[in-house]
Every structure is written in C-alpha cells, then in structure tokens.
Design an enzyme around this catalytic site. Structure first.
Site, short mmCIF file in Angstrom:
data_model
loop_
_atom_site.label_atom_id
_atom_site.label_comp_id
_atom_site.label_asym_id
_atom_site.label_seq_id
_atom_site.Cartn_x
_atom_site.Cartn_y
_atom_site.Cartn_z
N HIS A 1 16.27 35.44 -29.20
CA HIS A 1 14.84 35.47 -29.52
C HIS A 1 14.00 35.72 -28.28
O HIS A 1 12.80 35.48 -28.28
CB HIS A 1 14.45 34.16 -30.20
CG HIS A 1 15.15 33.98 -31.51
ND1 HIS A 1 14.67 34.51 -32.69
CD2 HIS A 1 16.32 33.38 -31.82
CE1 HIS A 1 15.52 34.21 -33.68
NE2 HIS A 1 16.53 33.53 -33.18
N GLU B 1 25.87 35.55 -4.15
CA GLU B 1 25.96 35.16 -2.73
C GLU B 1 27.29 35.65 -2.14
O GLU B 1 27.36 35.99 -0.97
CB GLU B 1 25.81 33.64 -2.57
CG GLU B 1 25.48 33.23 -1.13
CD GLU B 1 25.12 31.76 -0.97
OE1 GLU B 1 26.03 30.93 -1.06
OE2 GLU B 1 23.94 31.45 -0.73
N GLU C 1 16.24 21.58 3.27
CA GLU C 1 15.81 20.97 2.00
C GLU C 1 16.52 19.64 1.77
O GLU C 1 15.92 18.64 1.39
CB GLU C 1 16.15 21.91 0.82
CG GLU C 1 15.34 23.19 0.77
CD GLU C 1 16.04 24.34 1.47
OE1 GLU C 1 16.83 24.09 2.42
OE2 GLU C 1 15.77 25.50 1.07
N LYS D 1 27.51 20.62 3.21
CA LYS D 1 28.65 20.99 4.04
C LYS D 1 28.24 21.02 5.51
O LYS D 1 28.91 20.46 6.36
CB LYS D 1 29.16 22.37 3.58
CG LYS D 1 30.39 22.80 4.32
CD LYS D 1 30.86 24.16 3.85
CE LYS D 1 31.94 24.65 4.82
NZ LYS D 1 32.27 26.05 4.60
N GLY E 1 30.98 26.88 0.57
CA GLY E 1 30.03 26.05 -0.18
C GLY E 1 30.07 26.31 -1.68
O GLY E 1 30.12 25.38 -2.49
N ARG E 2 30.07 27.58 -2.06
CA ARG E 2 30.01 27.90 -3.50
C ARG E 2 31.38 27.80 -4.18
O ARG E 2 31.51 28.09 -5.36
CB ARG E 2 29.37 29.27 -3.72
CG ARG E 2 30.00 30.39 -2.92
CD ARG E 2 29.11 31.63 -2.89
NE ARG E 2 29.63 32.63 -1.96
CZ ARG E 2 29.36 32.69 -0.67
NH1 ARG E 2 28.56 31.78 -0.13
NH2 ARG E 2 29.86 33.63 0.09
N LYS F 1 15.42 31.46 6.27
CA LYS F 1 15.43 30.06 6.73
C LYS F 1 14.76 29.95 8.10
O LYS F 1 13.97 29.05 8.35
CB LYS F 1 16.87 29.56 6.88
CG LYS F 1 17.63 29.28 5.62
CD LYS F 1 18.99 28.66 5.99
CE LYS F 1 19.96 28.69 4.83
NZ LYS F 1 21.30 28.24 5.17
O1 F6P Z 1 22.07 29.25 0.80
C1 F6P Z 1 22.96 29.22 1.84
C2 F6P Z 1 23.91 28.05 1.75
O2 F6P Z 1 24.56 27.98 2.97
C3 F6P Z 1 24.91 28.14 0.60
O3 F6P Z 1 25.95 29.00 0.87
C4 F6P Z 1 25.31 26.73 0.48
O4 F6P Z 1 25.99 26.47 -0.71
C5 F6P Z 1 23.96 26.05 0.57
O5 F6P Z 1 23.25 26.81 1.53
C6 F6P Z 1 23.98 24.61 0.95
O6 F6P Z 1 24.59 24.43 2.19
P1 F6P Z 1 25.04 23.01 2.69
O7 F6P Z 1 26.06 22.48 1.76
O8 F6P Z 1 25.57 23.24 4.08
O9 F6P Z 1 23.81 22.12 2.72
#
Ligand code: F6P
Length: 534
Positions: free
Chosen positions: A375, A344, A204, A198, A258-259, A495
């Site tokens: 189990h 979150e 990452e 987003k 995002g979520r 971060k």
């Molecule tokens: O972990 C924080 C966060 O902003 C989440 O809310 C989000 O889903 C994820 O990182 C990935 O963010 P993006 O889609 O901006 O890469």
C-alpha cells in the site's frame, strides 16, 4: 573485476537482452524442470529463484564467472584466517564465532561465550541484581551500526523464543530525543546498560553512554555504575578508561568486522534478553549455513546462487536497487540490517589494487514489510519505469498469529510475486468504454523478477541461517566485483568534518573555511543557540 569476468558478463548481457523479450512465465512452459533447477534448500531455508528473469544457460554462465573470479579460493582464504581485509590488515573470521571446531581462535571464542552465559544467567535469574538489590528488568544497548542493527533484529525477530524475556532497548542515534524516549519509563534501579563499541571511539556511542551514566548516577550515585554498566569492545582498555571495571568488559577481536559481529559479545542483548540457549541456537543456525556454504557445490549453494542472481540483475538486466520485503512483522528490522551489511560492505569504487573500477558495485538495498509495502511502494514495482527485483521472505507457520491473519498474509506474499511475474494485459478483453480508456493505466507489464525465501518456522536457527546467508552472499558478490567487503573508509570524512563543526558550534575552535552554504548553516544555528539557555 578481472578482465575475463568482465568479458563474460558482457556476453551474458547480450543473452539477457534476448531473454527480456521472452517472459518468465514462458520460461516455465519451455522448461518443465525449471522449478527444481531454481530451488535450493539449506539449513531450514528454501530459496526459490524460478521467478527470476533468468534461464539455466545464464545461471551456468554465472557459475562459470564465480569460478573465474576465484570465489572458491577467496572463501578458503577467509576461512583459513588470511588477512583478506588488506586495507586494515585484518583477517575476517566471523564464521569462527559460531563454529564448534575447525576455525582459529576457538578457545577465545568459547571463553567469551562462557562469560556471556554467566552474565545472562545471573541477570535473568536475579542472582546478580542492581545497585539497590532490585532485580534487573530492562537492558539498554548503547551502540550504533554493527553494534546495534544485528542485536536489534535478532531480539525483535525472536520475541517468541523466550517465555521470560527482559525488556531490551536500543539507544543508537545521538539524537537526544531518542535517549529521552528510551529512558522515560525506565527505572535506574532495574536497568542495565551495555556500551557496545568495537572501537570505543564512536562519538555517538560515547556521548550516549556519558548521558546514560549521568542519568543513572543522578538517581543512584556513582558507585552504582559497577552494577549497571557493562561494555563490549576490541579495545577493552578504552572502556576501562571510560570508567568501567575490567571484569565488566567483554572482548571482541579485530578479526570480527562490526557489521559481522552480532555473533560475538555484541550479541549480549540477545543473550540477556532471551537467554543464552536462544543465542546458542542462533549461532548453530548460522553454523549450519556456513557448513552449507563451505560444502555445497556452487550450483546448489544458496549464498552463491543468491549472489549470482543479484549480479545478473544488476549487470545484465540493469537493476540499480533491489527491495527486501519480509512478510513477517518479526523481520521488520531486516531491511535496515541488510542495508548496512550490503551497502557498507560493497559500496566501493576501487578494486583490491586501488584502481578506480569501471563497473558498478553494490546496488541500493531497501525495502519494507509486506503487506504495508503493497500500500506504499509496490505501485512502482508493478508499473514504474525501473526494474526493481524483490526478495520476498516469509515463514509458513507463526506461533501467535491467528490463522485467518496468517492465511491472508501469505496469500498476499505469494500473489505479489505472481503478479510481478505475470503482469496483466487489458488489450485482449472486451472492456467497456471506460475500461478501454483506462487500459494503458491498468495494464501491468509483468516480467518483473523476484526471489521467494521461505522457512517452516522463524526460530533462532532459521534466523541465524538467514543472516549468515546474506553475509555470504555479500562476500561472494565482493569477490566477483574484485573489492574489499570488510573495510569502510567512506564513513570517515563525514565523521571528521562533524568533529570540526561541533568545535566551531561550541566555540572550542575558531571558524574554519567552509563553503557559503555550510557556513550559513553553522552561523544560523550558532546564533539561535546563543540565545538559548545552555
Ligand atoms: O559507520 C562506521 C562504523 O565503523 C561501522 O562499521 C560500525 O559498525 C559502526 O561504525 C560502529 O562502530 P563501533 O562498534 O566501533 O562503535
């Protein structure tokens, strides 16, 4: 939490103490209509809350709390596009992504769905090929958090929904081992990457996308990027700066958290992997749950009662966590998905006004697949010292499981819920000498609450409804707690520190001040790294 909500909870807590001395089994005997009152059906799902340690009077008390807390008004504010995510100055309109009409932004949503459809049809039919003219066979989604967990859950859960699935893989972790595991066995000429972010700033995702692009161009040259990379972002210009052609970038909007974004172009892996008709059915299932959430009276409103019983378990019975246990391999990613959705969203310590709260918010969401979980951690659920309510989830039919497997699977699911409720006493029987010594060890106290969520079939519609159910549950709980479910400031500090430490490790920045422990870790890693080839 409003003062009145708090005082009502404290009254209910007194009631809960009395109820705890009763038993769930006795509640069934005392109220022949219990099952009818505690079962809610909607959008192909059946939620049975009758094995919760709660009675009708307590549920009525919780429904009154929801009203006082302003759930109805908050829901209306969300739907109308008010800026309810006030700390980020954003509306919250994921429901608009799956609505046929009646919500803002309908034309934008329809246009993006049409673009997704074109891409999905072209790739799946082989009309759009890779750079060398070969058909795309595999899709790798590069994204993390909300740009990963929803599509991964849906692609896995709906694996029987398409007769011609493409291979879909998810590269989320920055751990280079994951990249290696995923690209090993893939052919660059037949692989399409989706960079899903987003913000398009997530470290990452950017590093994984850079490495994936290098893997591709090493084999096919830089011109291949145009046919092997697409992106999804609310900041399309950043994807273009990254080197993608504008026509390969799908937009997302600030009003989709995002979520809560799997319904947007973030769902491309679902459309590509399983086909656009499957994706549209998923949207339709979520829309059916939305309609129920909007229209049903609170007492028969599935997200509302699920949320309220969760609040009861935390605030009145003292549960600190709850376990999600699907009895269906296709839902193996559901606990991970719900962890982000709930923790979150509602892992917050200040109210809407910024004042520190004096009550708990989200419990810990965790879980695992039945029967494996039986189990592993069920011992604690049956005999441990903590109260851990369980959400059992299962589908009555399975398209591929042999009957004898499914019979046994569901028998276990139903038995576990019954065992948690009934427990077992060894005091009344006539045990042998050894049995008598072991009685306290073998005894299970029972009275441990659970919900049972069933559906005839797990298909795109019921999966959509299931996910939307938990989205709305999360929202209702946030309203009662008086918090903003749609920001996530708590993830920022780590971060930022990681960015600084990375610069120190690579020598791009001088050493900063650290505590002795962190400084020693950085120094040890740097010393080891210095001795290794770059
Ligand atoms: O972990 C924080 C966060 O902003 C989440 O809310 C989000 O889903 C994820 O990182 C990935 O963010 P993006 O889609 O901006 O890469």
């Amino acid at each position: 939490m409003k003062h009145e909500v708090e005082s009502r909870f404290s009254n209910l807590t007194t009631k809960a103490a009395v109820l705890r001395r009763n038993s769930i089994a006795a509640l069934f005997e005392q109220d022949p209509s219990r099952l009818a009152r505690f079962v809610v059906e909607a959008a192909g799902l059946r939620l049975d809350l009758s094995k919760q340690l709660i009675d009708v009077a307590a549920l009525d008390g919780l429904l009154a709390i929801a009203e006082v807390a302003g759930v109805t008004a908050a829901r209306a504010a969300m739907i109308s596009g008010e800026t309810i995510n006030h700390t980020e100055q954003r509306a919250v309109l994921h429901m608009a992504l799956r609505a046929a009409s009646g919500y803002p932004h309908g034309a934008d949503v329809a246009a993006v769905l049409a673009r997704m459809e074109t891409l999905a049809d072209d790739i799946r039919s082989g009309r759009r090929t890779g750079h060398t003219g070969r058909r795309i066979t595999d899709v790798v989604n590069i994204g993390i958090g909300g740009s990963h967990l929803g599509p991964q859950l849906a692609c896995d859960a709906l694996r029987y929904a398409s007769e011609t699935p493409l291979g879909v893989h998810f590269l989320a972790n920055v751990d280079g081992g994951e990249l290696d595991r995923i690209v090993t066995g893939l052919d660059p000429a037949t692989t399409l990457f989706i960079v899903a972010s987003k913000s398009f700033t997530t470290a990452e995702t950017r590093l994984n996308a850079t490495s994936a692009r290098a893997w591709l161009t090493r084999a096919l040259g830089s011109k291949a990027v145009a046919r092997h990379f697409v992106a999804v972002s609310s900041r399309p210009e950043r994807a273009v700066e990254f080197g993608l052609a504008a026509e390969n970038v799908f937009p997302l909007w600030d009003w989709v958290g995002g979520r809560y974004s799997l319904w947007s172009a973030i769902g491309l892996p679902i459309a590509l992997g399983l086909g656009m008709p499957v994706f549209r059915e998923l949207l339709a299932g979520a829309a059916a749950m939305d309609a129920h959430f909007v229209d049903a009276a609170p007492a028969h409103n599935m997200p509302v009662v699920l949320a309220l019983v969760g609040l009861w378990n935390c605030h009145c019975l003292g549960a600190e966590s709850y376990a999600v246990v699907p009895y269906d391999d296709r839902l193996r990613y559901l606990p991970d998905y719900l962890q982000q959705l709930e923790m979150e969203s509602n892992g917050k310590r200040v109210g809407l006004d910024g004042a520190v709260l004096d009550h708990h918010t989200a419990p810990i969401t965790w879980g695992g697949l039945g029967t494996n979980a039986q189990h592993a951690f069920f011992q604690l659920l049956h005999q441990g010292t903590r109260l851990v309510p369980v959400d059992f989830i299962c589908a009555l039919e399975h398209p591929a499981a042999p009957r004898e497997h499914h019979d046994m699977l569901l028998a276990n699911c139903f038995a576990q819920a019954e065992a948690l409720m009934l427990g077992r006493s060894f005091s009344g029987g006539a045990p042998d000498a050894r049995g008598s010594d072991l009685a306290p060890h073998r005894e299970s106290p029972g009275n441990r609450p659970s919900s049972m969520l069933t559906m005839a079939r797990l298909d795109p519609r019921t999966l959509g409804a299931l996910i939307a159910l938990y989205e709305h549950k999360t929202f209702v709980q946030s309203v009662v707690w008086g918090i903003n479910a749609f920001d996530q400031w708590g993830v920022e500090l780590g971060k930022e520190l990681a960015t600084g430490i990375l610069d120190e490790i690579t020598g791009a920045a001088p050493d900063a001040q650290h505590d002795a422990s962190t400084a020693a870790l950085i120094a040890a890693y740097r010393a080891l790294r210095a001795g290794q080839p770059g």
